[in-house]
Design an enzyme around this catalytic site. Structure first.
Site, PDB file in Angstrom:
ATOM      1  N   LYS A  16       0.851  -1.192   0.000  1.00 53.08           N
ATOM      2  CA  LYS A  16       0.000   0.000   0.000  1.00 53.08           C
ATOM      3  C   LYS A  16       0.881   1.234   0.000  1.00 53.08           C
ATOM      4  O   LYS A  16       2.053   1.219   0.396  1.00 53.08           O
ATOM      5  CB  LYS A  16      -0.944   0.011   1.209  1.00 53.08           C
ATOM      6  CG  LYS A  16      -0.258   0.058   2.587  1.00 53.08           C
ATOM      7  CD  LYS A  16       0.126   1.458   3.048  1.00 53.08           C
ATOM      8  CE  LYS A  16       0.802   1.439   4.414  1.00 53.08           C
ATOM      9  NZ  LYS A  16       1.479   2.732   4.741  1.00 53.08           N
ATOM     10  N   ASP A  65      -2.467  -0.941  10.660  1.00 46.12           N
ATOM     11  CA  ASP A  65      -2.910  -0.962   9.264  1.00 46.12           C
ATOM     12  C   ASP A  65      -3.168  -2.371   8.730  1.00 46.12           C
ATOM     13  O   ASP A  65      -3.505  -2.534   7.562  1.00 46.12           O
ATOM     14  CB  ASP A  65      -1.940  -0.209   8.343  1.00 46.12           C
ATOM     15  CG  ASP A  65      -0.514  -0.738   8.410  1.00 46.12           C
ATOM     16  OD1 ASP A  65      -0.261  -1.675   9.191  1.00 46.12           O
ATOM     17  OD2 ASP A  65       0.348  -0.204   7.691  1.00 46.12           O
ATOM     18  N   PRO A  85       9.235  -3.621   0.048  1.00 47.09           N
ATOM     19  CA  PRO A  85      10.409  -3.167   0.801  1.00 47.09           C
ATOM     20  C   PRO A  85      10.205  -3.263   2.314  1.00 47.09           C
ATOM     21  O   PRO A  85       9.115  -2.995   2.830  1.00 47.09           O
ATOM     22  CB  PRO A  85      10.565  -1.705   0.359  1.00 47.09           C
ATOM     23  CG  PRO A  85       9.878  -1.628  -0.959  1.00 47.09           C
ATOM     24  CD  PRO A  85       8.755  -2.609  -0.902  1.00 47.09           C
TER      25      PRO A  85
END
Length: 295
Positions: free
Chosen positions: A12, A139, A97
């Site tokens: 995201k 999240d 990442p």
């Protein structure tokens, strides 16, 4: 070998992120627009004997596979939830990442909950899985929805929104990890701020669009001051002329939004700055929502 299940989970970015204030419980009150993008981690699982948990990471050593790994924490959360310990062998292929502000660990946790719920034939209510997700990280619940979502509270309260029109994204990942906890510890907040409703007004329409001139990330200044390589990468992206650019989440990834994938690909060719660069597209909800399938 027993047949495996596999789930792919996308990264995201935060198209907008406001830190409204610090709450009495010590967390920060956020308003953010989460957006799935086409960069994926892959989690594969096989059943194992009771109580056995193995997690292999590819590339080897990129992240730890100990008790702090969010996939391991997701397994143990499910064990506590159901009161028993079915086993699992898991292999996590990392492409998102690490420490990049793109939710890689959170995506992996959501993927683990979804995969194991099916592999162990638990059939838990979605509300239970999302409660566990929120306990694992602010999240994590977003990744059960994917696409474009409004996140409020700590980010764990998620409102799915209609898909945006197709956009291209230039991602630059500087060769540095940024600690989310350290970013928030450096953030200096005044009184609770009023939200700028301009950026949200367009995304609740039937044909959603974002007022890019109103979009921001309140963490950008702190990240760029503390990690100069991020600031250098962001300046390089801004020279490409995007519709909007900032850091994603608490960094270190920076991104630029372009009106199409072709425009983003052309911009990539002239980028001058540090870091790994990739061009990806935004994902609608149908493509972004993780699903465990036979693998």
């Amino acid at each position: 070998m027993t047949d495996s299940l596999v789930v792919r989970v996308p990264a995201k970015i935060n198209l907008h992120l406001e830190v409204v204030g610090r709450r009495p419980d010590g967390f920060h009150e956020l308003r953010t627009l989460f957006q799935s993008v086409g960069l994926w981690d892959t989690l594969r699982g096989w059943p194992a004997e009771e109580g056995r948990l193995e997690l292999e990471i590819e590339p080897h050593g990129l992240v730890g596979n100990g008790p702090d790994n969010l996939v391991v924490r997701a397994v143990r959360a499910l064990w506590r939830e159901i009161g028993r310990r079915p086993g699992a062998r898991l292999r996590l292929g990392k492409n998102i990442p690490v420490g990049g502000g793109m939710g890689g660990g959170s995506a992996d946790a959501a993927g683990a909950l979804i995969l194991l719920d099916r592999m162990w034939a638990l059939d838990l209510p979605s509300s239970n899985l999302r409660r566990l997700a929120a306990e694992l990280g602010s999240d994590v619940p977003f990744f059960f929805h994917g696409g474009l979502c409004l996140g409020v509270g700590r980010g764990e309260e998620v409102l799915p929104l209609d898909d945006l029109p197709s956009l291209g994204i230039v991602l630059v990942v500087p060769h540095v990890e940024v600690s989310t906890a350290e970013v928030f510890s450096r953030l200096r907040l005044g009184p609770w701020k009023r939200m700028d409703d301009r950026v949200y007004a367009g995304v609740v329409d039937s044909t959603p669009e974002i007022e890019w001139s109103a979009a921001c990330n309140d963490l950008e200044r702190v990240v760029c001051e503390g990690w100069p390589l991020v600031a250098e990468a962001l300046e390089g992206v801004r020279r490409l002329g995007p519709l909007f650019s900032t850091v994603s989440g608490s960094g270190a990834t920076v991104f630029g939004v372009f009106e199409s994938l072709d425009a983003a690909s052309r911009a990539e060719c002239v980028y001058e700055g540090p870091g790994r660069i990739e061009v990806v597209e935004i994902l609608g909800r149908t493509r972004a929502r993780p699903e465990a399938v036979a693998g």
